[in-house]
Design a protein around this motif. Structure first.
Motif, PDB file in Angstrom:
ATOM      1  N   THR A 106       0.644  -1.342  -0.040  1.00 35.36           N
ATOM      2  CA  THR A 106      -0.204  -0.047  -0.092  1.00 35.36           C
ATOM      3  C   THR A 106       0.647   1.111   0.250  1.00 35.36           C
ATOM      4  O   THR A 106       0.464   2.267  -0.838  1.00 35.36           O
ATOM      5  CB  THR A 106      -0.923  -0.016   1.326  1.00 35.36           C
ATOM      6  OG1 THR A 106      -1.799  -1.011   0.897  1.00 35.36           O
ATOM      7  CG2 THR A 106      -1.711   1.169   1.488  1.00 35.36           C
ATOM      8  N   GLU A 107       1.778   1.210   0.943  1.00 36.30           N
ATOM      9  CA  GLU A 107       2.793   2.509   0.886  1.00 36.30           C
ATOM     10  C   GLU A 107       3.520   2.795  -0.321  1.00 36.30           C
ATOM     11  O   GLU A 107       3.562   3.863  -0.645  1.00 36.30           O
ATOM     12  CB  GLU A 107       3.888   2.509   2.111  1.00 36.30           C
ATOM     13  CG  GLU A 107       3.165   2.423   3.601  1.00 36.30           C
ATOM     14  CD  GLU A 107       4.360   2.160   4.479  1.00 36.30           C
ATOM     15  OE1 GLU A 107       5.386   2.692   4.320  1.00 36.30           O
ATOM     16  OE2 GLU A 107       4.074   1.531   5.612  1.00 36.30           O
ATOM     17  N   MET A 108       4.095   1.754  -1.057  1.00 36.68           N
ATOM     18  CA  MET A 108       4.653   1.650  -2.332  1.00 36.68           C
ATOM     19  C   MET A 108       3.893   2.245  -3.443  1.00 36.68           C
ATOM     20  O   MET A 108       4.354   2.993  -4.229  1.00 36.68           O
ATOM     21  CB  MET A 108       5.258   0.268  -2.649  1.00 36.68           C
ATOM     22  CG  MET A 108       6.559  -0.100  -1.608  1.00 36.68           C
ATOM     23  SD  MET A 108       7.128  -1.705  -2.078  1.00 36.68           S
ATOM     24  CE  MET A 108       8.087  -1.439  -3.157  1.00 36.68           C
ATOM     25  N   VAL A 109       2.458   1.827  -3.457  1.00 32.20           N
ATOM     26  CA  VAL A 109       1.347   2.076  -4.403  1.00 32.20           C
ATOM     27  C   VAL A 109       1.487   3.728  -4.355  1.00 32.20           C
ATOM     28  O   VAL A 109       1.409   4.579  -5.308  1.00 32.20           O
ATOM     29  CB  VAL A 109       0.380   1.317  -4.279  1.00 32.20           C
ATOM     30  CG1 VAL A 109      -0.733   1.876  -5.276  1.00 32.20           C
ATOM     31  CG2 VAL A 109       0.567  -0.132  -4.852  1.00 32.20           C
ATOM     32  N   LYS A 110       1.164   4.234  -3.074  1.00 30.14           N
ATOM     33  CA  LYS A 110       0.871   5.363  -2.788  1.00 30.14           C
ATOM     34  C   LYS A 110       1.970   6.358  -3.060  1.00 30.14           C
ATOM     35  O   LYS A 110       1.787   7.278  -3.696  1.00 30.14           O
ATOM     36  CB  LYS A 110       0.465   5.828  -1.279  1.00 30.14           C
ATOM     37  CG  LYS A 110      -1.083   5.327  -1.088  1.00 30.14           C
ATOM     38  CD  LYS A 110      -1.312   5.366   0.621  1.00 30.14           C
ATOM     39  CE  LYS A 110      -2.785   4.862   0.675  1.00 30.14           C
ATOM     40  NZ  LYS A 110      -3.143   5.133   2.205  1.00 30.14           N
ATOM     41  N   PHE A 111       3.112   5.864  -2.734  1.00 27.25           N
ATOM     42  CA  PHE A 111       4.587   6.523  -3.199  1.00 27.25           C
ATOM     43  C   PHE A 111       4.342   6.788  -4.726  1.00 27.25           C
ATOM     44  O   PHE A 111       4.762   7.716  -5.437  1.00 27.25           O
ATOM     45  CB  PHE A 111       5.616   5.723  -2.758  1.00 27.25           C
ATOM     46  CG  PHE A 111       7.034   6.225  -3.340  1.00 27.25           C
ATOM     47  CD1 PHE A 111       7.744   7.361  -2.593  1.00 27.25           C
ATOM     48  CD2 PHE A 111       7.532   5.606  -4.415  1.00 27.25           C
ATOM     49  CE1 PHE A 111       8.953   7.756  -2.943  1.00 27.25           C
ATOM     50  CE2 PHE A 111       8.749   6.064  -4.710  1.00 27.25           C
ATOM     51  CZ  PHE A 111       9.600   7.122  -4.157  1.00 27.25           C
TER      52      PHE A 111
END
Length: 128
Positions: A106-111
């Protein structure tokens, strides 16, 4: 790749795997959709792909791992969080016999969403 095996949708892609892998892929798809609700789905390089101002992330299932392709910039940005996984320049392998780190994904996609938005905004400014 032979033309007869061409995948046209993420649903088609997921259905070809054993049920336990399908569940992981369905969850991953939902995690990506939740993190990037405006992204569009497509198949690119015969892999599920999410697009928002250009390619966002790709993923693919293999015999023993899930391949996640968030681009080299995301691999670099999350290098310490990814230290226990096998990584290459633009990809990470999550073993199927261990819990998939959905929060990290999730964090990587938002990044990646933020990166692509900034890149798109930069292109708009150059055109003016």
């Amino acid at each position: 790749m032979e033309g007869t095996n061409t995948i046209h949708s993420i649903d088609e892609y997921i259905i070809q795997f054993p049920e336990e892998v399908q569940e992981i892929l369905k969850t991953l798809r939902k995690v990506i959709k939740d993190a990037a609700p405006d992204a569009e789905e497509k198949i690119s390089y015969q892999m599920p792909t999410f697009v928002l101002y250009g390619n966002l992330v790709h993923f693919a299932a293999y015999k023993k791992h899930l391949g996640f392709y968030p681009t080299p910039s995301a691999i670099s940005a999350f290098e310490s969080a990814l230290s226990e996984y096998k990584c290459s320049k633009g990809a990470v392998q999550f073993p199927l016999n261990k819990p998939i780190p959905y929060e990290l994904i999730t964090e990587m996609v938002k990044f990646r969403v933020e990166q692509n938005k900034k890149k798109a905004e930069g292109k708009l400014k150059k055109k003016k």
